[in-house]
Design a protein around this motif. Structure first.
Motif, PDB file in Angstrom:
ATOM      1  N   ASP A 184       0.898  -1.202   0.122  1.00 54.46           N
ATOM      2  CA  ASP A 184       0.147   0.206  -0.112  1.00 54.46           C
ATOM      3  C   ASP A 184       1.080   1.296  -0.124  1.00 54.46           C
ATOM      4  N   GLY A 185       0.255   2.392   0.135  1.00 52.72           N
ATOM      5  CA  GLY A 185       0.901   3.630   0.221  1.00 52.72           C
ATOM      6  C   GLY A 185       2.056   3.885   1.154  1.00 52.72           C
ATOM      7  N   THR A 186       1.740   3.116   2.537  1.00 58.53           N
ATOM      8  CA  THR A 186       2.889   3.158   3.340  1.00 58.53           C
ATOM      9  C   THR A 186       3.885   2.136   3.368  1.00 58.53           C
ATOM     10  N   GLY A 187       3.843   1.116   2.379  1.00 52.38           N
ATOM     11  CA  GLY A 187       4.825   0.224   2.265  1.00 52.38           C
ATOM     12  C   GLY A 187       4.476  -1.076   2.803  1.00 52.38           C
ATOM     13  N   ARG A 188       3.182  -0.969   3.727  1.00 47.20           N
ATOM     14  CA  ARG A 188       2.725  -2.334   4.205  1.00 47.20           C
ATOM     15  C   ARG A 188       2.363  -3.564   3.008  1.00 47.20           C
ATOM     16  N   VAL A 189       2.305  -4.518   3.450  1.00 46.88           N
ATOM     17  CA  VAL A 189       2.269  -5.641   2.485  1.00 46.88           C
ATOM     18  C   VAL A 189       0.908  -5.887   2.422  1.00 46.88           C
ATOM     19  N   ARG A 220       5.494  -4.416   7.098  1.00 53.16           N
ATOM     20  CA  ARG A 220       6.197  -3.450   6.164  1.00 53.16           C
ATOM     21  C   ARG A 220       7.070  -4.194   5.294  1.00 53.16           C
ATOM     22  N   TYR A 221       7.302  -4.169   4.167  1.00 54.89           N
ATOM     23  CA  TYR A 221       7.952  -4.914   3.247  1.00 54.89           C
ATOM     24  C   TYR A 221       9.373  -4.342   3.635  1.00 54.89           C
ATOM     25  N   ARG A 222       9.668  -3.311   3.674  1.00 54.40           N
ATOM     26  CA  ARG A 222      10.949  -2.822   4.400  1.00 54.40           C
ATOM     27  C   ARG A 222      11.793  -3.648   5.330  1.00 54.40           C
ATOM     28  N   ASP A 223      10.806  -4.078   6.213  1.00 53.38           N
ATOM     29  CA  ASP A 223      11.421  -4.998   7.435  1.00 53.38           C
ATOM     30  C   ASP A 223      12.012  -6.388   6.955  1.00 53.38           C
ATOM     31  N   PHE A 224      11.614  -6.764   5.764  1.00 53.62           N
ATOM     32  CA  PHE A 224      12.338  -7.816   5.054  1.00 53.62           C
ATOM     33  C   PHE A 224      13.480  -7.542   4.317  1.00 53.62           C
ATOM     34  N   ILE A 225      14.016  -6.419   4.025  1.00 50.33           N
ATOM     35  CA  ILE A 225      15.175  -6.002   3.256  1.00 50.33           C
ATOM     36  C   ILE A 225      16.455  -5.939   4.171  1.00 50.33           C
ATOM     37  N   ALA A 285      18.284   1.849  -0.855  1.00 49.96           N
ATOM     38  CA  ALA A 285      18.047   1.515  -2.119  1.00 49.96           C
ATOM     39  C   ALA A 285      16.391   1.369  -2.525  1.00 49.96           C
ATOM     40  N   PHE A 286      15.839   0.433  -1.551  1.00 47.96           N
ATOM     41  CA  PHE A 286      14.455  -0.006  -1.685  1.00 47.96           C
ATOM     42  C   PHE A 286      13.748   1.383  -1.282  1.00 47.96           C
ATOM     43  N   ASP A 287      13.927   2.239  -0.489  1.00 47.62           N
ATOM     44  CA  ASP A 287      13.209   3.396  -0.059  1.00 47.62           C
ATOM     45  C   ASP A 287      13.390   4.286  -1.323  1.00 47.62           C
ATOM     46  N   ALA A 288      14.397   4.522  -1.517  1.00 45.31           N
ATOM     47  CA  ALA A 288      14.425   5.475  -3.059  1.00 45.31           C
ATOM     48  C   ALA A 288      13.646   4.822  -4.130  1.00 45.31           C
ATOM     49  N   ALA A 289      13.538   3.640  -4.355  1.00 42.70           N
ATOM     50  CA  ALA A 289      12.755   3.123  -5.417  1.00 42.70           C
ATOM     51  C   ALA A 289      11.280   3.093  -5.240  1.00 42.70           C
ATOM     52  N   PHE A 290      11.089   2.811  -3.815  1.00 39.27           N
ATOM     53  CA  PHE A 290       9.498   2.914  -3.341  1.00 39.27           C
ATOM     54  C   PHE A 290       8.928   4.153  -3.546  1.00 39.27           C
ATOM     55  N   GLN A 291       9.816   5.446  -3.162  1.00 35.80           N
ATOM     56  CA  GLN A 291       9.392   6.798  -3.390  1.00 35.80           C
ATOM     57  C   GLN A 291       9.255   7.120  -4.952  1.00 35.80           C
ATOM     58  N   GLN A 292      10.104   6.531  -5.680  1.00 36.70           N
ATOM     59  CA  GLN A 292      10.045   6.910  -7.036  1.00 36.70           C
ATOM     60  C   GLN A 292       8.657   6.201  -7.614  1.00 36.70           C
ATOM     61  N   VAL A 293       8.401   5.099  -7.175  1.00 35.34           N
ATOM     62  CA  VAL A 293       7.058   4.175  -7.519  1.00 35.34           C
ATOM     63  C   VAL A 293       5.858   5.289  -7.048  1.00 35.34           C
ATOM     64  N   LEU A 294       6.055   5.800  -5.922  1.00 36.95           N
ATOM     65  CA  LEU A 294       4.758   6.306  -5.405  1.00 36.95           C
ATOM     66  C   LEU A 294       4.735   7.595  -6.199  1.00 36.95           C
ATOM     67  N   GLY A 295       5.913   8.280  -6.618  1.00 39.19           N
ATOM     68  CA  GLY A 295       5.906   9.565  -7.395  1.00 39.19           C
ATOM     69  C   GLY A 295       5.244   9.328  -8.852  1.00 39.19           C
TER      70      GLY A 295
END
Length: 463
Positions: free
Chosen positions: A397-402, A425-430, A437-447
């Motif tokens: 979802d928009g907060t990164g929750r699975v 949250r999925y970043r917990d598994f990273i 890198a995950f956070d940057a890619a996730f923000q890019q997807v949200l944008g």
């Protein structure tokens, strides 16, 4: 697929087999319903027509009967009145007295006056063909006919004939009426039909003087009866008591005068002879009948008694008219028949259209159910493919929750679905090294998502 939608008959043989009975029912049921609706209406209309035909036929028969009766009674009264002329009595009395020059001169003068009188009667009334005076010996003393003849014809004797013998036994104002018979042959070979009306002549003192004979033109008297045959299929019947036909040259079957109706038209004779009056069936026709006996039914005349041949009385009179039928009633009005045909056509069309529409709806429902089953099956296959894919799939979802994760990835991570979906949250598994890198890619997807969908429609991001 488009052709299948447009053609409702593109069905399986089994479905097509079940459609034909419905089409037959859609044709028969409206016909039965419309017939059940119209039948009482036309039955009532047919009954009214039969009643009207019956009333018209009975009225026509009564009118013809009254006309015949009136003509006969008028003739009876004319004969009786003529028999009481003083000139006629004086003439018959003079021919029986002793001959002398003076008497012969008086008789000759009376003869000329009687001849003029009889010619006047023939011309005035027009219904008689011959007027004759007979003396007590049955000899013709004066005979005037519509055909040219000598002033003083040879003396003809009627002595010994049934007519003369019957009349000589009658009292004053009594009549003898002969049965209708063939008369003399006129121009172009036409044979007339006549009837004799005879009465005795008495002096004022009651002494018998002779016999007067009026020959009545029977065809003229019954001309109205014979003319009825020209009114379409209407037919007048007239016979004597034995069934001898009494209308010369009349009838659609051209029955000869005097012939036996039982031989010429057996069904008609059976209808006439069955009863003295009333209604009877004759094939597809209706007969109304009545009888007339001139020996007893002469109360409208001045005759005291009327004598006739026993086998000739009573006369049987009938009128035959076609019985109205439903088919005939419908054929009388082409517009009405066309309207009925249109009602039947419209009802059958509506029934067939309803069956075809219902059949099409059933086909569409069947196809919708088939498509639904195929869609569920396809969705199940996609879900199975998603869950057991050789690689991991998840949605955030928009907060990164699975929000969703397939079974393969859950197995890799070592979690159950209820432990992860909607809770972690999925970043917990990273790993720590790759979280930036995950956070940057996730923000890019949200944008990118914000540039495509309004904020209220963004539910999550897939990866």
């Amino acid at each position: 697929m488009l052709f299948s939608f447009l053609n409702p008959f593109e069905t399986s043989p089994l479905t097509l087999t079940s459609l034909w009975p419905r089409l037959v029912a859609a044709t028969l049921v409206p016909v039965v319903l419309v017939t059940a609706l119209l039948y009482p209406i036309f039955t009532a209309q047919l009954k009214d027509r039969i009643d009207a035909t019956r009333a018209m036929a009975e009225a026509r028969l009564e009118a013809e009967y009254e006309g015949l009766l009136q003509g006969m009674n008028e003739s009876f009264n004319q004969v009786l009145a003529t028999a009481e002329f003083p000139l006629l009595r004086r003439y018959l009395d003079g021919v029986q007295q002793t001959r002398s020059p003076a008497r012969d001169l008086a008789v000759q003068r009376d003869h000329e006056q009687m001849n003029t009188l009889f010619h006047t009667l023939l011309t005035h009334f027009g219904r008689y063909t011959r007027l004759t005076l007979l003396d007590l010996d049955g000899r013709e003393r004066l005979s005037v006919t519509t055909a040219p003849m000598l002033p003083l014809p040879p003396v003809v004797s009627h002595a010994g004939t049934a007519m003369f013998e019957e009349t000589m036994a009658l009292q004053p104002r009594d009549l003898y009426v002969s049965p209708p018979r063939l008369g003399a042959t006129e121009g172009e070979g036409v044979v007339t039909t006549v009837i004799d009306i005879v009465t005795p002549v008495f002096s004022p003192s009651g002494r018998r003087l002779g016999v007067m004979l009026f020959t009545l033109d029977w065809a003229r008297l019954t001309a109205n009866l014979s003319g009825v045959r020209e009114d379409g299929d209407t037919q007048i019947l007239l016979t004597d008591a034995q069934g001898a036909w009494l209308l010369a040259g009349s009838g659609k079957q051209a029955i000869p005068f005097g012939s036996a109706l039982a031989s010429e038209w057996p069904a008609a004779w059976q209808a006439l002879a069955a009863r003295a009056w009333g209604e009877a069936r004759l094939d597809e026709h209706i007969v109304w009948r009545r009888t007339h006996d001139i020996r007893t039914h002469h109360f409208q005349s001045q005759a005291g008694m009327i004598v006739s041949e026993p086998e000739s009385q009573p006369w049987r009179l009938g009128i035959v008219t076609p019985k109205p039928t439903l088919a005939g009633l419908l054929m009388e009005s082409p517009g009405q028949l066309l309207a009925i045909a249109l009602v039947y056509l419209l009802s059958v069309t509506v029934g067939v259209f309803w069956v075809l529409s219902h059949h099409r709806q059933r086909e569409l429902r069947k196809r919708a159910l088939l498509f639904s089953r195929e869609a569920r099956q396809y969705a199940g296959e996609v879900q199975d493919l998603y869950e057991h894919a050789p690689c991991g799939y998840h949605s955030l979802d928009g907060t990164g929750r699975v929000a969703k994760m397939n079974r393969t990835e859950l197995d890799w991570l070592g979690y159950r679905a209820d432990e992860v979906i909607g809770k972690r949250r999925y970043r917990d598994f990273i790993t720590v090294e790759t979280r930036d890198a995950f956070d940057a890619a996730f923000q890019q997807v949200l944008g990118q998502a914000e540039g495509v969908l309004p904020r209220r429609q963004r539910g999550g991001a897939d990866r």
